[in-house]
Write a protein that holds these residues in place. Structure first.
Motif, PDB file in Angstrom:
ATOM      1  N   ARG A 208      67.865  52.754  49.142  1.00 44.02           N
ATOM      2  CA  ARG A 208      68.376  53.369  50.363  1.00 44.02           C
ATOM      3  C   ARG A 208      67.400  54.413  50.898  1.00 44.02           C
ATOM      4  O   ARG A 208      67.152  54.492  52.102  1.00 44.02           O
ATOM      5  N   LEU A 209      66.844  55.218  50.000  1.00 44.11           N
ATOM      6  CA  LEU A 209      65.888  56.236  50.419  1.00 44.11           C
ATOM      7  C   LEU A 209      64.635  55.596  50.998  1.00 44.11           C
ATOM      8  O   LEU A 209      64.107  56.057  52.023  1.00 44.11           O
ATOM      9  N   ALA A 210      64.144  54.550  50.373  1.00 45.51           N
ATOM     10  CA  ALA A 210      62.957  53.857  50.885  1.00 45.51           C
ATOM     11  C   ALA A 210      63.209  53.302  52.282  1.00 45.51           C
ATOM     12  O   ALA A 210      62.349  53.368  53.166  1.00 45.51           O
ATOM     13  N   ARG A 211      64.398  52.768  52.512  1.00 47.99           N
ATOM     14  CA  ARG A 211      64.746  52.236  53.834  1.00 47.99           C
ATOM     15  C   ARG A 211      64.783  53.336  54.887  1.00 47.99           C
ATOM     16  O   ARG A 211      64.278  53.178  56.000  1.00 47.99           O
ATOM     17  N   VAL A 212      65.380  54.464  54.519  1.00 48.99           N
ATOM     18  CA  VAL A 212      65.444  55.597  55.451  1.00 48.99           C
ATOM     19  C   VAL A 212      64.048  56.095  55.804  1.00 48.99           C
ATOM     20  O   VAL A 212      63.712  56.295  56.973  1.00 48.99           O
ATOM     21  N   LEU A 213      63.208  56.304  54.784  1.00 50.21           N
ATOM     22  CA  LEU A 213      61.871  56.826  55.036  1.00 50.21           C
ATOM     23  C   LEU A 213      61.036  55.842  55.848  1.00 50.21           C
ATOM     24  O   LEU A 213      60.253  56.248  56.724  1.00 50.21           O
ATOM     25  N   SER A 214      61.204  54.558  55.588  1.00 50.17           N
ATOM     26  CA  SER A 214      60.479  53.548  56.364  1.00 50.17           C
ATOM     27  C   SER A 214      60.876  53.586  57.830  1.00 50.17           C
ATOM     28  O   SER A 214      60.019  53.559  58.727  1.00 50.17           O
ATOM     29  N   GLU A 215      62.165  53.697  58.081  1.00 51.91           N
ATOM     30  CA  GLU A 215      62.632  53.708  59.452  1.00 51.91           C
ATOM     31  C   GLU A 215      62.283  55.015  60.158  1.00 51.91           C
ATOM     32  O   GLU A 215      61.966  55.025  61.357  1.00 51.91           O
ATOM     33  N   LEU A 216      62.316  56.122  59.431  1.00 54.37           N
ATOM     34  CA  LEU A 216      61.895  57.390  60.009  1.00 54.37           C
ATOM     35  C   LEU A 216      60.415  57.341  60.389  1.00 54.37           C
ATOM     36  O   LEU A 216      60.016  57.830  61.450  1.00 54.37           O
ATOM     37  N   ALA A 217      59.593  56.755  59.528  1.00 56.58           N
ATOM     38  CA  ALA A 217      58.163  56.646  59.814  1.00 56.58           C
ATOM     39  C   ALA A 217      57.911  55.733  61.004  1.00 56.58           C
ATOM     40  O   ALA A 217      57.065  56.019  61.862  1.00 56.58           O
ATOM     41  N   ASP A 218      58.644  54.626  61.067  1.00 59.75           N
ATOM     42  CA  ASP A 218      58.468  53.689  62.177  1.00 59.75           C
ATOM     43  C   ASP A 218      58.864  54.312  63.507  1.00 59.75           C
ATOM     44  O   ASP A 218      58.181  54.146  64.517  1.00 59.75           O
ATOM     45  N   MET A 270      56.773  65.426  55.258  1.00 60.30           N
ATOM     46  CA  MET A 270      56.781  64.150  54.565  1.00 60.30           C
ATOM     47  C   MET A 270      55.750  63.227  55.197  1.00 60.30           C
ATOM     48  O   MET A 270      55.775  62.984  56.405  1.00 60.30           O
ATOM     49  N   GLU A 271      54.812  62.722  54.383  1.00 59.07           N
ATOM     50  CA  GLU A 271      53.826  61.757  54.848  1.00 59.07           C
ATOM     51  C   GLU A 271      54.001  60.454  54.075  1.00 59.07           C
ATOM     52  O   GLU A 271      54.157  60.468  52.848  1.00 59.07           O
ATOM     53  N   VAL A 272      53.968  59.353  54.784  1.00 59.56           N
ATOM     54  CA  VAL A 272      54.013  58.036  54.155  1.00 59.56           C
ATOM     55  C   VAL A 272      52.583  57.550  54.008  1.00 59.56           C
ATOM     56  O   VAL A 272      51.861  57.359  54.999  1.00 59.56           O
ATOM     57  N   ILE A 273      52.169  57.337  52.766  1.00 61.82           N
ATOM     58  CA  ILE A 273      50.800  56.929  52.474  1.00 61.82           C
ATOM     59  C   ILE A 273      50.692  55.417  52.355  1.00 61.82           C
ATOM     60  O   ILE A 273      49.706  54.803  52.784  1.00 61.82           O
ATOM     61  N   ASN A 274      51.687  54.787  51.777  1.00 59.59           N
ATOM     62  CA  ASN A 274      51.672  53.342  51.564  1.00 59.59           C
ATOM     63  C   ASN A 274      52.949  52.739  52.159  1.00 59.59           C
ATOM     64  O   ASN A 274      53.922  52.489  51.454  1.00 59.59           O
ATOM     65  N   PRO A 275      52.952  52.505  53.478  1.00 60.87           N
ATOM     66  CA  PRO A 275      54.177  52.015  54.132  1.00 60.87           C
ATOM     67  C   PRO A 275      54.603  50.628  53.661  1.00 60.87           C
ATOM     68  O   PRO A 275      55.798  50.341  53.581  1.00 60.87           O
ATOM     69  N   ASP A 276      53.631  49.768  53.335  1.00 58.67           N
ATOM     70  CA  ASP A 276      53.993  48.416  52.896  1.00 58.67           C
ATOM     71  C   ASP A 276      54.754  48.449  51.576  1.00 58.67           C
ATOM     72  O   ASP A 276      55.755  47.742  51.396  1.00 58.67           O
ATOM     73  N   ARG A 277      54.288  49.280  50.656  1.00 68.29           N
ATOM     74  CA  ARG A 277      54.974  49.407  49.369  1.00 68.29           C
ATOM     75  C   ARG A 277      56.362  50.001  49.561  1.00 68.29           C
ATOM     76  O   ARG A 277      57.337  49.578  48.909  1.00 68.29           O
ATOM     77  N   LEU A 278      56.475  50.975  50.469  1.00 61.08           N
ATOM     78  CA  LEU A 278      57.771  51.589  50.735  1.00 61.08           C
ATOM     79  C   LEU A 278      58.746  50.551  51.289  1.00 61.08           C
ATOM     80  O   LEU A 278      59.927  50.526  50.915  1.00 61.08           O
ATOM     81  N   ARG A 279      58.272  49.678  52.166  1.00 60.24           N
ATOM     82  CA  ARG A 279      59.134  48.642  52.733  1.00 60.24           C
ATOM     83  C   ARG A 279      59.534  47.622  51.674  1.00 60.24           C
ATOM     84  O   ARG A 279      60.649  47.088  51.698  1.00 60.24           O
ATOM     85  N   VAL A 280      58.636  47.329  50.755  1.00 58.78           N
ATOM     86  CA  VAL A 280      58.978  46.408  49.664  1.00 58.78           C
ATOM     87  C   VAL A 280      60.103  46.993  48.813  1.00 58.78           C
ATOM     88  O   VAL A 280      61.073  46.302  48.473  1.00 58.78           O
TER      89      VAL A 280
END
Length: 289
Positions: A208-218, A270-280
């Motif tokens: 759930r956290l990974a999904r939130v952070l991915s969508e916030l970054a997008d 908060m910085e996303v360094i590896n967005p692909d891994r976060l989405r996985v």
């Protein structure tokens, strides 16, 4: 123009109060971290603006973006609505609406971002939603004539129009287009709440956290070198409330993401360094995949 009393009555009886979100449906329980947020059913407004890093949330009144209230209106109706409001600017961290206060006006956001939060039984604040230019906040309290159900705080410089409740209700009575768009907006958010409530039970807190952070970054990210800075001032407590989890669980998940080189965190940064891994991890499709 015909009256829209039936439309506004349907909105009163078939939708949830204002400033509610639905990124994840949350478990209930008195004074629990998840129980408070379950009461807020409004969609978080995470529709992706672009592929990859999104622009600052300043899209709005000049664009036809049906997911946002102002964008769903035709040009003449939008201009007429703005004309009955008063232009106002808000600085970062300034309170725009306050939970529990009388709901005698709504705010049309032209540019900038705001966060919607609610008080928990333990005194902490839980993140409810994020709103951007083109959206509206405080509308349900105006229509239902009830106290505010959440607090809205500016995340950056916000340009807005403040419309008094009586003027807005009169406008809806004489303008069916605006009334039906509010009904449609509320219905879309309610349908999203129902579907996400079902999906919520499938995922553990880390996902759930990974999904939130991915969508916030997008949606709310800005490119900084090769990374994406999430341009919303959030605390870990707010994130915990957002995903319906305990603070210590979020802290543990973030520590794991840092150790894996997926995110970098600082003081409300908060910085996303590896967005692909976060989405996985979030079980989301990879960009371009």
């Amino acid at each position: 123009m015909r009256s829209v009393t039936a439309s506004t009555h349907a909105l009163r009886t078939n939708t949830t109060p204002d400033t509610r979100c639905t990124l994840f449906p949350l478990e209930s329980g008195p004074d629990s971290l998840t129980g408070k947020v379950l009461g807020f059913d409004r969609e978080v407004g995470m529709e992706r603006a672009t592929q990859g890093t999104a622009r600052r949330g300043t899209e709005g009144i000049g664009h036809r973006r049906p997911a946002w209230f102002l964008g769903s209106l035709s040009g003449p109706v939008r201009e007429e609505l703005l004309s009955i409001g008063s232009p106002q600017q808000f600085s970062p961290r300034e309170k725009i609406l306050v939970e529990g206060a009388r709901g005698d006006y709504l705010v049309l956001l032209k540019t900038g971002r705001v966060k919607v939060t609610g008080r928990l039984g333990n005194g902490h604040e839980a993140l409810i939603a994020i709103r951007v230019g083109g959206d509206v906040v405080g509308e349900m309290a105006v229509i239902d004539d009830v106290p505010r159900s959440a607090t809205v705080t500016a995340c950056d410089d916000v340009d807005a129009h403040v419309v008094q409740g009586r003027a807005m209700r009169s406008f809806l009575d004489k303008c069916p287009e605006a009334a039906i768009q509010i009904v449609r907006l509320s219905n879309r958010r309610l349908r999203a709440a129902n579907s996400r409530r079902i999906a919520f039970g499938e995922f553990p807190a880390r996902v759930r956290l990974a999904r939130v952070l991915s969508e916030l970054a997008d949606k709310h990210g800005r490119a900084v070198c090769s990374h994406t800075l999430i341009c919303v001032d959030l605390t870990n407590t707010e994130l915990a409330g957002f995903i319906g989890s305990q603070l210590r669980t979020v802290q543990k998940a973030l520590a794991g993401f840092r150790a894996e080189g997926i995110v970098r965190t600082g003081s409300r940064r908060m910085e996303v360094i590896n967005p692909d891994r976060l989405r996985v991890i979030g079980r989301l499709p990879t960009i371009g995949g």
